[in-house]
Design an enzyme around this catalytic site. Structure first.
Site, PDB file in Angstrom:
ATOM      1  N   ASP A 111      -2.097  -3.206  -1.960  1.00  0.00           N
ATOM      2  CA  ASP A 111      -2.780  -3.269  -3.250  1.00  0.00           C
ATOM      3  C   ASP A 111      -4.144  -2.582  -3.143  1.00  0.00           C
ATOM      4  O   ASP A 111      -5.037  -3.050  -2.431  1.00  0.00           O
ATOM      5  CB  ASP A 111      -2.948  -4.739  -3.657  1.00  0.00           C
ATOM      6  N   GLU A 141       0.173  -0.664  -4.911  1.00  0.00           N
ATOM      7  CA  GLU A 141      -0.158  -1.246  -6.206  1.00  0.00           C
ATOM      8  C   GLU A 141      -1.481  -0.682  -6.711  1.00  0.00           C
ATOM      9  O   GLU A 141      -2.468  -0.662  -5.973  1.00  0.00           O
ATOM     10  CB  GLU A 141      -0.245  -2.770  -6.090  1.00  0.00           C
ATOM     11  N   LYS A 200       0.347 -10.084 -14.795  1.00  0.00           N
ATOM     12  CA  LYS A 200      -0.592 -11.207 -14.684  1.00  0.00           C
ATOM     13  C   LYS A 200      -0.693 -11.869 -16.044  1.00  0.00           C
ATOM     14  O   LYS A 200      -1.073 -11.235 -17.030  1.00  0.00           O
ATOM     15  CB  LYS A 200      -1.969 -10.718 -14.221  1.00  0.00           C
ATOM     16  N   ASP A 249      -0.528  -2.739 -11.982  1.00  0.00           N
ATOM     17  CA  ASP A 249      -1.037  -4.094 -12.175  1.00  0.00           C
ATOM     18  C   ASP A 249      -2.171  -4.068 -13.216  1.00  0.00           C
ATOM     19  O   ASP A 249      -1.943  -4.304 -14.404  1.00  0.00           O
ATOM     20  CB  ASP A 249      -1.497  -4.620 -10.804  1.00  0.00           C
ATOM     21  N   LYS A 255      -4.707  -5.953   0.820  1.00  0.00           N
ATOM     22  CA  LYS A 255      -5.716  -5.225   0.050  1.00  0.00           C
ATOM     23  C   LYS A 255      -6.241  -4.040   0.857  1.00  0.00           C
ATOM     24  O   LYS A 255      -6.731  -4.219   1.989  1.00  0.00           O
ATOM     25  CB  LYS A 255      -6.885  -6.151  -0.321  1.00  0.00           C
TER      26      LYS A 255
HETATM   27 MG    MG Z   1      -2.883  -6.289  -7.721  1.00  0.00          MG
END
Ligand code: MG
Length: 369
Positions: free
Chosen positions: A193, A218, A265, A241, A165
């Site tokens: 991400d 991402e 997701k 995403d 992240k």
């Molecule tokens: Mg993500």
């Protein structure tokens, strides 16, 4: 076969550690999970789960999900759960949008359909690969040292895929990316991400400054318009995403060449039925797939694994699962669990794992025909 009863449970799933996303903008400590049991007139029972990742991540939240179920239940009762398209259309007619509220019903229908056919969901969807899928870790750290520590902790559990992240601070992001790439092992899969944490200008700075590394970013910015605007200005591969919600989003990303990876997701896109179409758009356009539970228990992880198993091995980057991040256990340790950083497709029919109902407390709603 007819759906005769829908029972809804709410469960808190505490995270083992407080978790920050998007450069520290968003903090998460406990997930609000909704478990749904579908009963039929044949005695077959299916389970679904809808666990948004908090209410600040994307437009989805636990109370909204349960309100959506209340609205849709009268339209779903009496339908044949094996006819997943009929159930999907009934839900779409009863409540346009609100895809995250539909996913637990869709999941429970696939569970029953698989049990009725005597095969795992992935096989019912056309055939599931038995190649174990690497689980992606979530590295929500901030400093270089913390990042190394968290990656090391996951490596000790066998993980070979990591979602690191980043976002929010350009200089720190560049330094962390360079450090992770320096310690990256052969065969390790790493996605960076951003969780929408950069402005367009910040995204360009980091993506250009790390171009020599050819790493995948991402969701670098908030919207598909942002991602499209930057596309001609950098050379980095992109995964979409949070901005991949509807089939129309998937079609746009593929047609306009906005990404090399789809981050699908299940809860966000409305369940397996809708996710399978996004999978096919991706595969038809040479786009790799990263399948994710949005959050939740082993049930949500298992749903993601079934979809991941229907993606050709070479196109499936990894699955993201939540099981190693939460402290609650609702299935007595059953179902696919982390084995050396991988999940193995369950061979039981349907989903392959059900919760211990006694751990779920009292239902918050029951709808019957
Ligand atoms: Mg993500």
């Amino acid at each position: 076969m007819k759906i005769t009863r829908i029972t809804v449970y709410q469960v808190d799933l505490p995270l083992e550690h407080p978790y920050w996303l998007s450069g520290g903008r968003l903090k998460f400590e406990c997930l609000d999970a909704t478990l749904v049991k579908l009963e039929t007139d044949t005695g077959l029972t299916g389970w679904g789960e809808g666990t948004p990742w908090g209410h600040t991540y994307v437009p989805a939240h636990g109370p909204g999900l349960r309100a959506g179920l209340a609205t849709m239940a009268p339209f779903v009762l009496g339908l044949d759960p094996r006819r997943v398209l009929d159930v999907e259309r009934a839900m779409d007619l009863a409540l346009p949008g609100h895809l995250y509220a539909k996913s637990p019903i869709d999941m429970a229908c696939w569970d029953i359909a698989g049990q009725a056919a005597g095969v795992p969901i992935a096989d019912l969807m056309g055939g599931g690969s038995r190649t174990p899928r690497p689980i992606a870790s979530s590295v929500g750290a901030k400093t270089i040292e913390e990042t190394r520590d968290v990656i090391e902790r996951y490596r000790a559990r066998g993980y070979v895929a990591h979602s690191v992240k980043i976002g929010g601070n350009v200089a720190r992001d560049i330094a962390r990316i360079r450090d992770v790439e320096a310690i990256r092992r052969d065969g390790e899969i790493v996605l960076y991400d951003v969780n929408r944490g950069w402005s367009r200008a910040q995204a360009l700075q980091v993506m250009r400054a790390t171009e020599d590394l050819c790493v995948t970013f991402e969701q670098p910015c908030e919207t598909l318009d942002d991602i499209a605007a930057l596309r001609p200005l950098h050379a980095a591969p992109v995964s979409v995403d949070e901005s991949l919600v509807t089939l129309q989003d998937g079609a746009r990303i593929a047609r306009d060449g906005l990404a090399e990876v789809f981050g699908i997701k299940l809860n966000r896109v409305g369940g397996l039925t809708k996710a399978a179409r996004l999978r096919d758009i991706a595969l038809a356009h040479g786009i790799d797939i990263f399948v994710m539970a949005t959050g939740g228990s082993v049930l949500a992880d298992t749903e993601a694994l079934h979809l991941a198993a229907t993606v050709p091995d070479a196109a499936c980057r990894a699955v993201w699962a939540c099981q190693d991040m939460i402290t609650a256990e609702i299935a007595g340790g059953r179902g696919p669990r982390n084995i050396d950083g991988h999940l193995h497709l369950p061979e039981g029919s349907g989903l392959g794992v059900h919760p211990d109902e006694a751990t779920l407390g009292h239902p918050v709603a029951v709808y019957s025909a």
